[in-house]
Motif scaffolding. Structure first.
Motif, short mmCIF file in Angstrom:
data_model
loop_
_atom_site.label_atom_id
_atom_site.label_comp_id
_atom_site.label_asym_id
_atom_site.label_seq_id
_atom_site.Cartn_x
_atom_site.Cartn_y
_atom_site.Cartn_z
N TYR A 198 3.29 6.46 -9.08
CA TYR A 198 4.44 5.76 -8.52
C TYR A 198 3.97 4.46 -7.87
CZ TYR A 198 7.55 9.66 -9.40
OH TYR A 198 8.32 10.61 -10.02
N TYR A 199 4.65 3.38 -8.23
CA TYR A 199 4.27 2.05 -7.77
C TYR A 199 5.40 1.42 -6.96
CZ TYR A 199 0.63 2.44 -11.31
OH TYR A 199 -0.44 2.86 -12.07
N CYS A 200 5.00 0.74 -5.92
CA CYS A 200 5.93 -0.02 -5.10
C CYS A 200 5.95 -1.46 -5.59
CB CYS A 200 5.44 0.05 -3.65
SG CYS A 200 6.43 -0.85 -2.47
N ASN A 201 7.11 -2.09 -5.49
CA ASN A 201 7.29 -3.45 -5.98
C ASN A 201 8.14 -4.23 -5.01
OD1 ASN A 201 9.49 -5.20 -7.73
ND2 ASN A 201 7.40 -5.44 -8.45
N ALA A 202 7.74 -5.48 -4.78
CA ALA A 202 8.54 -6.42 -3.99
C ALA A 202 8.90 -7.59 -4.88
CB ALA A 202 7.74 -6.89 -2.77
N GLU A 203 10.16 -7.96 -4.88
CA GLU A 203 10.62 -9.03 -5.78
C GLU A 203 11.50 -10.03 -5.04
OE1 GLU A 203 14.00 -9.48 -6.90
OE2 GLU A 203 13.45 -11.17 -8.18
N ARG A 252 -0.87 -0.58 -5.74
CA ARG A 252 -1.81 0.05 -6.65
C ARG A 252 -1.37 1.44 -7.10
NH1 ARG A 252 -8.02 -1.54 -5.01
NH2 ARG A 252 -7.75 -3.79 -5.16
N GLY A 253 -0.38 1.97 -6.46
CA GLY A 253 0.18 3.23 -6.90
C GLY A 253 -0.30 4.44 -6.12
N THR A 254 0.50 5.49 -6.21
CA THR A 254 0.14 6.78 -5.63
C THR A 254 0.57 7.86 -6.63
OG1 THR A 254 0.35 8.19 -3.66
CG2 THR A 254 2.34 7.04 -4.36
N GLN A 255 -0.27 8.87 -6.76
CA GLN A 255 -0.07 9.85 -7.82
C GLN A 255 0.79 11.03 -7.33
OE1 GLN A 255 -3.53 12.15 -9.42
NE2 GLN A 255 -2.92 11.20 -11.35
N VAL A 256 1.78 11.36 -8.13
CA VAL A 256 2.62 12.53 -7.87
C VAL A 256 2.49 13.48 -9.05
CG1 VAL A 256 4.99 13.36 -7.61
CG2 VAL A 256 4.27 11.25 -6.46
N VAL A 315 0.85 -1.19 0.00
CA VAL A 315 0.00 0.00 0.00
C VAL A 315 0.88 1.24 0.00
CG1 VAL A 315 -1.80 1.28 1.17
CG2 VAL A 315 -1.83 -1.22 1.21
N GLU A 316 0.80 1.98 -1.10
CA GLU A 316 1.58 3.20 -1.23
C GLU A 316 0.81 4.40 -0.67
OE1 GLU A 316 2.33 0.88 -5.19
OE2 GLU A 316 0.65 1.33 -3.85
N SER A 317 1.55 5.39 -0.23
CA SER A 317 0.95 6.63 0.23
C SER A 317 1.97 7.76 0.08
CB SER A 317 0.49 6.52 1.69
OG SER A 317 1.59 6.27 2.53
N GLY A 318 1.48 8.98 0.18
CA GLY A 318 2.37 10.13 0.16
C GLY A 318 2.35 10.94 -1.12
#
Length: 115
Positions: free
Chosen positions: A93-98, A107-111, A5-8
């Motif tokens: 902007y999307y966070c990814n774990a690999e 799901r992304g957060t908009q900048v 979960v992205e935020s900011g």
């Protein structure tokens, strides 16, 4: 439940700063390589910054010296500190774990950076 979960994300003026956060749950965060990616309208998703499970970092040339990725394994969270923002940084902007080629996406957060 496995999720990121992205935020900011926010609207900011050029030259400003933002810090994005991505909180992970439902999987072993510390052993994952984490990353931030972004996708601008009409463009392909691109890597912004990554931080490996052993703390090695990598940055896109376009953000070197302006963005810093970090992680807090005690909080299952990865951060992206963004400074000297430019209009061309505008994107989702999307966070990814690999790990071992298996990827989890948020799901992304908009900048949005205004000129």
């Amino acid at each position: 439940q496995v999720q990121l979960v992205e935020s900011g994300g926010d609207l900011v003026q050029a030259g400003g700063s933002l810090r994005l956060s991505c909180e992970a749950s439902g999987f072993s965060f510390a052993i994952r390589n984490m990353g931030w990616y972004r996708q601008a309208p009409g463009k392909q998703r691109e890597m912004v910054a990554t931080i490996s499970s052993d703390w090695n970092t990598n940055y896109a040339d376009s953000v070197k010296g302006r963005f810093t990725i970090s992680r807090d394994n005690s909080k299952n969270t990865v951060y992206l500190q963004m400074s000297s923002l430019k209009p061309e940084d505008t994107a989702d902007y999307y966070c990814n774990a690999e790990r071992n080629g298996f990827r989890i996406w948020g799901r992304g957060t908009q900048v949005t950076v205004s000129s």
